[in-house]
Design a protein around this motif. Structure first.
Motif, short mmCIF file in Angstrom:
data_model
loop_
_atom_site.label_atom_id
_atom_site.label_comp_id
_atom_site.label_asym_id
_atom_site.label_seq_id
_atom_site.Cartn_x
_atom_site.Cartn_y
_atom_site.Cartn_z
N LYS A 145 -30.19 9.77 25.56
CA LYS A 145 -30.18 8.49 25.05
C LYS A 145 -29.11 8.37 24.23
CE LYS A 145 -35.34 8.87 25.18
NZ LYS A 145 -36.44 9.13 24.32
N GLN A 146 -28.60 9.38 23.50
CA GLN A 146 -27.51 8.72 22.54
C GLN A 146 -26.19 8.67 23.45
OE1 GLN A 146 -27.50 8.87 19.04
NE2 GLN A 146 -25.53 7.87 19.48
N THR A 147 -25.81 9.46 24.38
CA THR A 147 -24.95 8.99 25.28
C THR A 147 -24.89 7.61 25.85
OG1 THR A 147 -24.63 11.33 25.87
CG2 THR A 147 -23.94 9.72 27.59
N LEU A 148 -26.17 7.26 26.26
CA LEU A 148 -26.26 5.71 26.92
C LEU A 148 -26.28 4.67 25.84
CD1 LEU A 148 -28.80 6.74 29.56
CD2 LEU A 148 -26.59 5.92 30.01
N GLU A 149 -26.65 5.06 24.50
CA GLU A 149 -26.41 4.15 23.57
C GLU A 149 -25.08 3.98 23.10
OE1 GLU A 149 -28.46 2.35 21.56
OE2 GLU A 149 -30.21 2.61 22.80
N ASN A 150 -24.36 5.11 23.21
CA ASN A 150 -22.80 5.03 22.94
C ASN A 150 -22.01 4.06 24.01
OD1 ASN A 150 -23.19 6.86 20.80
ND2 ASN A 150 -22.32 8.77 21.71
N ILE A 151 -22.41 4.21 25.17
CA ILE A 151 -21.90 3.44 26.26
C ILE A 151 -22.39 2.03 25.88
CG2 ILE A 151 -22.23 2.71 28.73
CD1 ILE A 151 -22.45 5.78 29.27
N LYS A 152 -23.44 1.71 25.65
CA LYS A 152 -24.06 0.38 25.32
C LYS A 152 -23.34 -0.32 24.00
CE LYS A 152 -28.18 -2.15 24.00
NZ LYS A 152 -29.51 -2.09 23.73
N SER A 153 -23.14 0.57 23.17
CA SER A 153 -22.41 0.26 21.87
C SER A 153 -20.95 -0.02 22.09
CB SER A 153 -22.60 1.18 20.67
OG SER A 153 -21.95 0.97 19.71
N ILE A 207 -34.59 8.36 31.85
CA ILE A 207 -33.89 7.73 30.53
C ILE A 207 -32.89 6.74 31.11
CG2 ILE A 207 -32.50 8.09 28.50
CD1 ILE A 207 -33.96 11.25 28.59
N TYR A 208 -32.23 6.98 32.12
CA TYR A 208 -31.26 6.14 33.03
C TYR A 208 -31.88 4.84 33.12
CZ TYR A 208 -27.72 4.74 35.99
OH TYR A 208 -26.72 3.68 37.01
N ALA A 209 -32.98 4.66 33.71
CA ALA A 209 -33.82 3.73 34.00
C ALA A 209 -34.10 2.84 32.67
CB ALA A 209 -35.08 3.93 34.86
N GLU A 210 -34.25 3.46 31.59
CA GLU A 210 -34.36 2.63 30.36
C GLU A 210 -33.37 1.63 29.93
OE1 GLU A 210 -35.65 5.46 27.30
OE2 GLU A 210 -37.31 6.20 28.77
N TYR A 211 -31.85 2.20 30.47
CA TYR A 211 -30.91 1.27 30.21
C TYR A 211 -30.32 0.62 31.21
CZ TYR A 211 -30.77 4.20 25.84
OH TYR A 211 -31.10 4.92 24.45
N ASN A 264 -30.88 21.00 36.95
CA ASN A 264 -32.50 20.77 36.98
C ASN A 264 -33.07 19.42 35.92
OD1 ASN A 264 -33.22 22.87 38.65
ND2 ASN A 264 -32.37 24.30 37.12
N ASP A 265 -32.01 18.95 34.92
CA ASP A 265 -32.32 17.85 34.25
C ASP A 265 -32.05 16.41 34.74
OD1 ASP A 265 -32.61 19.49 31.96
OD2 ASP A 265 -30.43 19.75 31.51
N PHE A 266 -31.70 16.48 36.31
CA PHE A 266 -31.37 15.38 36.67
C PHE A 266 -32.77 14.41 36.77
CE2 PHE A 266 -30.74 12.75 40.85
CZ PHE A 266 -29.55 12.25 40.25
N LYS A 267 -33.86 14.88 37.02
CA LYS A 267 -35.10 13.88 36.98
C LYS A 267 -35.20 13.54 35.51
CE LYS A 267 -39.88 14.20 38.21
NZ LYS A 267 -41.10 15.00 38.91
#
Length: 145
Positions: free
Chosen positions: A72-80, A111-115, A103-106
């Motif tokens: 989530k923080q990674t995607l927030e950083n991209i957005k910001s 989370i990706y679909a939220e952004y 194994n974290d891909f799912k």
């Protein structure tokens, strides 16, 4: 005679291509506080190339709470970062995802679909041995304007 003509034509195409590349509109976009040896975004003509982002918070430490929090923080950083330069997630056309545990891909997808919304950017994902600062996820993006 045809060989010389083809070689001349090929050389002409190459030199014109290189000449055009030199004249491209290139802009390095960085926050005023950026002190690391890379640009946040490099815009070349109508294409945005973003440096990879990890889940660093404003304190300079990885987000606490495991994979989901870092993602989530990674995607927030991209957005910001995009918003700092008057772009948005809608400008993104391609993402490259690096995970230290495939194994974290799912969970990443959820989370990706939220952004991002359909139609989603093109994307590839790789399992990697390690990432900077012991992060568990890194995402790099390409955008269009």
């Amino acid at each position: 005679m045809k060989k010389i003509t083809l070689i001349t034509l090929f050389a002409s195409v190459l030199s014109n291509g290189f000449a055009n590349a030199k004249n491209s509109d290139i802009e390095h976009l960085n926050a005023a506080s950026a002190s690391l040896p890379f640009s946040q975004i490099v815009r070349v003509d109508n294409t945005l190339y973003m440096s990879g982002q990890i889940g660093l918070t404003s304190s300079g430490k990885l987000a606490q709470g495991g994979f989901a929090a870092e993602t989530k923080q990674t995607l927030e950083n991209i957005k910001s970062t995009l918003e700092q330069h008057n772009y948005s997630m809608k400008n993104i056309v391609k993402c490259t995802v690096m995970l230290t545990d495939i194994n974290d891909f799912k969970m990443f997808n959820k989370i990706y679909a939220e952004y991002f919304t359909p139609p989603y950017p093109a994307r590839s994902a790789f399992a990697v041995k390690a990432l900077a600062l012991n992060s568990v996820v890194e995402v790099e993006c390409i955008g269009a304007v």
